[in-house]
Design a protein around this motif. Structure first.
Motif, PDB file in Angstrom:
ATOM      1  N   VAL A 294       0.862  -1.182   0.000  1.00 45.81           N
ATOM      2  CA  VAL A 294       0.000   0.000   0.000  1.00 45.81           C
ATOM      3  C   VAL A 294       0.899   1.233   0.000  1.00 45.81           C
ATOM      4  O   VAL A 294       1.648   1.465   0.950  1.00 45.81           O
ATOM      5  N   ALA A 295       0.834   2.013  -1.075  1.00 39.96           N
ATOM      6  CA  ALA A 295       1.661   3.220  -1.188  1.00 39.96           C
ATOM      7  C   ALA A 295       0.985   4.368  -0.456  1.00 39.96           C
ATOM      8  O   ALA A 295      -0.209   4.623  -0.640  1.00 39.96           O
ATOM      9  N   VAL A 296       1.759   5.050   0.389  1.00 43.00           N
ATOM     10  CA  VAL A 296       1.207   6.156   1.188  1.00 43.00           C
ATOM     11  C   VAL A 296       1.879   7.484   0.862  1.00 43.00           C
ATOM     12  O   VAL A 296       1.602   8.487   1.511  1.00 43.00           O
ATOM     13  N   ASP A 297       2.764   7.510  -0.149  1.00 43.41           N
ATOM     14  CA  ASP A 297       3.526   8.716  -0.489  1.00 43.41           C
ATOM     15  C   ASP A 297       4.280   9.192   0.747  1.00 43.41           C
ATOM     16  O   ASP A 297       4.020  10.273   1.291  1.00 43.41           O
ATOM     17  N   THR A 298       5.226   8.371   1.178  1.00 42.11           N
ATOM     18  CA  THR A 298       5.949   8.608   2.422  1.00 42.11           C
ATOM     19  C   THR A 298       6.613   9.981   2.469  1.00 42.11           C
ATOM     20  O   THR A 298       6.414  10.745   3.424  1.00 42.11           O
ATOM     21  N   ALA A 299       7.409  10.291   1.460  1.00 42.14           N
ATOM     22  CA  ALA A 299       8.092  11.582   1.444  1.00 42.14           C
ATOM     23  C   ALA A 299       7.083  12.723   1.414  1.00 42.14           C
ATOM     24  O   ALA A 299       7.284  13.763   2.055  1.00 42.14           O
ATOM     25  N   GLY A 300       5.981  12.526   0.671  1.00 42.44           N
ATOM     26  CA  GLY A 300       4.935  13.545   0.604  1.00 42.44           C
ATOM     27  C   GLY A 300       4.298  13.805   1.961  1.00 42.44           C
ATOM     28  O   GLY A 300       3.988  14.952   2.310  1.00 42.44           O
ATOM     29  N   LEU A 301       4.100  12.742   2.749  1.00 44.70           N
ATOM     30  CA  LEU A 301       3.566  12.916   4.109  1.00 44.70           C
ATOM     31  C   LEU A 301       4.544  13.712   4.965  1.00 44.70           C
ATOM     32  O   LEU A 301       4.136  14.579   5.750  1.00 44.70           O
ATOM     33  N   GLY A 302       5.838  13.408   4.820  1.00 47.44           N
ATOM     34  CA  GLY A 302       6.847  14.156   5.564  1.00 47.44           C
ATOM     35  C   GLY A 302       6.844  15.626   5.187  1.00 47.44           C
ATOM     36  O   GLY A 302       6.919  16.510   6.051  1.00 47.44           O
ATOM     37  N   GLU A 303       6.738  15.893   3.876  1.00 42.54           N
ATOM     38  CA  GLU A 303       6.703  17.278   3.407  1.00 42.54           C
ATOM     39  C   GLU A 303       5.468  17.996   3.937  1.00 42.54           C
ATOM     40  O   GLU A 303       5.540  19.150   4.362  1.00 42.54           O
ATOM     41  N   ARG A 304       4.314  17.317   3.919  1.00 38.36           N
ATOM     42  CA  ARG A 304       3.089  17.931   4.428  1.00 38.36           C
ATOM     43  C   ARG A 304       3.221  18.251   5.918  1.00 38.36           C
ATOM     44  O   ARG A 304       2.801  19.320   6.380  1.00 38.36           O
ATOM     45  N   ALA A 305       3.802  17.322   6.689  1.00 37.14           N
ATOM     46  CA  ALA A 305       3.993  17.551   8.124  1.00 37.14           C
ATOM     47  C   ALA A 305       4.858  18.788   8.354  1.00 37.14           C
ATOM     48  O   ALA A 305       4.572  19.603   9.236  1.00 37.14           O
ATOM     49  N   ALA A 306       5.904  18.940   7.556  1.00 37.47           N
ATOM     50  CA  ALA A 306       6.791  20.095   7.697  1.00 37.47           C
ATOM     51  C   ALA A 306       6.062  21.387   7.357  1.00 37.47           C
ATOM     52  O   ALA A 306       6.200  22.405   8.056  1.00 37.47           O
ATOM     53  N   HIS A 307       5.261  21.376   6.276  1.00 40.92           N
ATOM     54  CA  HIS A 307       4.512  22.577   5.893  1.00 40.92           C
ATOM     55  C   HIS A 307       3.489  22.955   6.972  1.00 40.92           C
ATOM     56  O   HIS A 307       3.304  24.144   7.277  1.00 40.92           O
ATOM     57  N   VAL A 308       2.819  21.945   7.548  1.00 43.93           N
ATOM     58  CA  VAL A 308       1.864  22.198   8.629  1.00 43.93           C
ATOM     59  C   VAL A 308       2.573  22.859   9.804  1.00 43.93           C
ATOM     60  O   VAL A 308       2.084  23.850  10.380  1.00 43.93           O
TER      61      VAL A 308
END
Length: 347
Positions: A294-308
């Motif tokens: 199941v792909a969760v876009d790992t790096a994308g989640l990290g980037e979103r967390a940083a932007h938040v």
């Protein structure tokens, strides 16, 4: 002269012939100090070797540009990839990320958080360690320091969470296995003290119920969320009287462990037993056989967390909306062929 390792503000004051408060003002970059005095203090700083203490003082500034990234298990490639995503955004924003690994130890986590708070961090992104109590972050919240969780939430906590749609991902993976003809599916890894475990297991059970798999034909094996845990889960499953033919694993690490245990038995994932992981780490595509996950876009989640986090700091708030990221199933070799067509050919 004081030794480099033990230099203090008092050593600087003595060397420069000024007060400790004057040294502190120079360290803070204050314009209240006469230029000639500031020059003398800076020379004394260099002479006594105060570099390490000065770094700590900079970290303690009220408007720090340091953000703490407290991760539960950096040995898991998923969390390493998540951290890289966060770090990429912070570096572009001119923020210094400080990464700490708690190794799933709540006591170590408490020590790390206490230290970061003492250093005056601007914000914290945390993936809580197993066994973390809901009250573990109340002191940080009371201090008004922005904090966000990534991947894991705590029961009854109002701290914002950035995570994938765990339930949906497990539904997709389990439906894939059942529709490929596996009528005795298993769920490997994780434990009931993790909210994410209940989300992923819940998706597994939902798919089983929707597609008519009775409770007697489902197997749930709790275990460590590591390769070692995956190996143990596989051994436990194959020792049952009616062993499963396929497994959805709590994460890719558990899946890799299950595949390794199969190989040690002379069996192969995809051929003798279907395996599906969760997270789709970079290694999944290159593993042999390649892992369905199941792909969760790992790096994308990290980037979103940083932007938040950056938005929380800039807005001077401790509140933010949860972000539940989209997921998809990447089908590769480890989940094997369609058993329905194989059975039809055999007939």
């Amino acid at each position: 002269m004081a030794s480099r390792a033990k230099a203090t503000i008092l050593d600087i004051a003595r060397e420069a012939g000024v007060s400790k408060s004057t040294v502190s003002l120079v360290l803070q970059g204050s314009g209240l100090i006469r230029p000639e005095t500031a020059t003398r203090v800076r020379k004394a700083i260099e002479d006594v070797g105060y570099v390490y203490n000065r770094g700590a003082a900079n970290l303690r500034k009220a408007h720090s540009n340091v953000i703490g990234m407290v991760i539960n298990d950096l040995t898991n490639p998923f969390f390493a990839e998540l951290a890289v995503g966060m770090e990429r955004v912070f570096q572009a924003a001119g923020v210094v990320p400080f990464i700490a690994n708690t190794a799933e130890n709540p006591v170590r986590q408490e020590e790390v958080l206490k230290s970061l708070m003492e250093q005056g961090v601007a914000g914290l992104i945390v993936s809580p360690a197993r066994g973390t109590t809901p009250g573990a972050f109340r002191r940080i919240e009371a201090a008004g320091v922005p904090i966000a969780f990534t991947m894991r939430r705590l029961p009854e906590s109002r701290i914002p969470v950035i995570a994938p749609d765990n339930h949906r991902g497990a539904v997709l993976a389990t439906e894939h296995l059942i529709r490929r003809g596996h009528r005795r599916p298993a769920f490997f890894g994780g434990s009931s003290d993790l909210v994410v475990y209940h989300q992923r297991l819940g998706g597994f059970l939902t798919a089983c119920e929707t597609l008519g798999i009775p409770a007697s034909d489902r197997l749930i094996v709790e275990g460590e969320t590591s390769r070692k845990g995956g190996m143990a889960c596989l051994e436990t499953a194959l020792a049952t009287t009616q062993p499963p033919t396929a497994a959805l694993c709590f994460n890719d690490a558990v899946a890799f462990g299950a595949m390794l245990a199969l190989r040690k038995r002379g069996l192969e994932a995809g051929t003798d037993f279907a395996v599906v992981g969760f997270d789709d780490v970079a290694e999944a595509e290159h593993y042999s056989p390649a892992l369905t996950s199941v792909a969760v876009d790992t790096a994308g989640l990290g980037e979103r967390a940083a932007h938040v986090m950056l938005k929380m700091i800039q807005s001077r708030t401790t509140r933010a909306e949860d972000h539940i990221g989209a997921v998809s199933l990447v089908v590769r070799e480890s989940s094997g062929p369609d058993r329905n067509s194989q059975l039809g050919d055999a007939a």
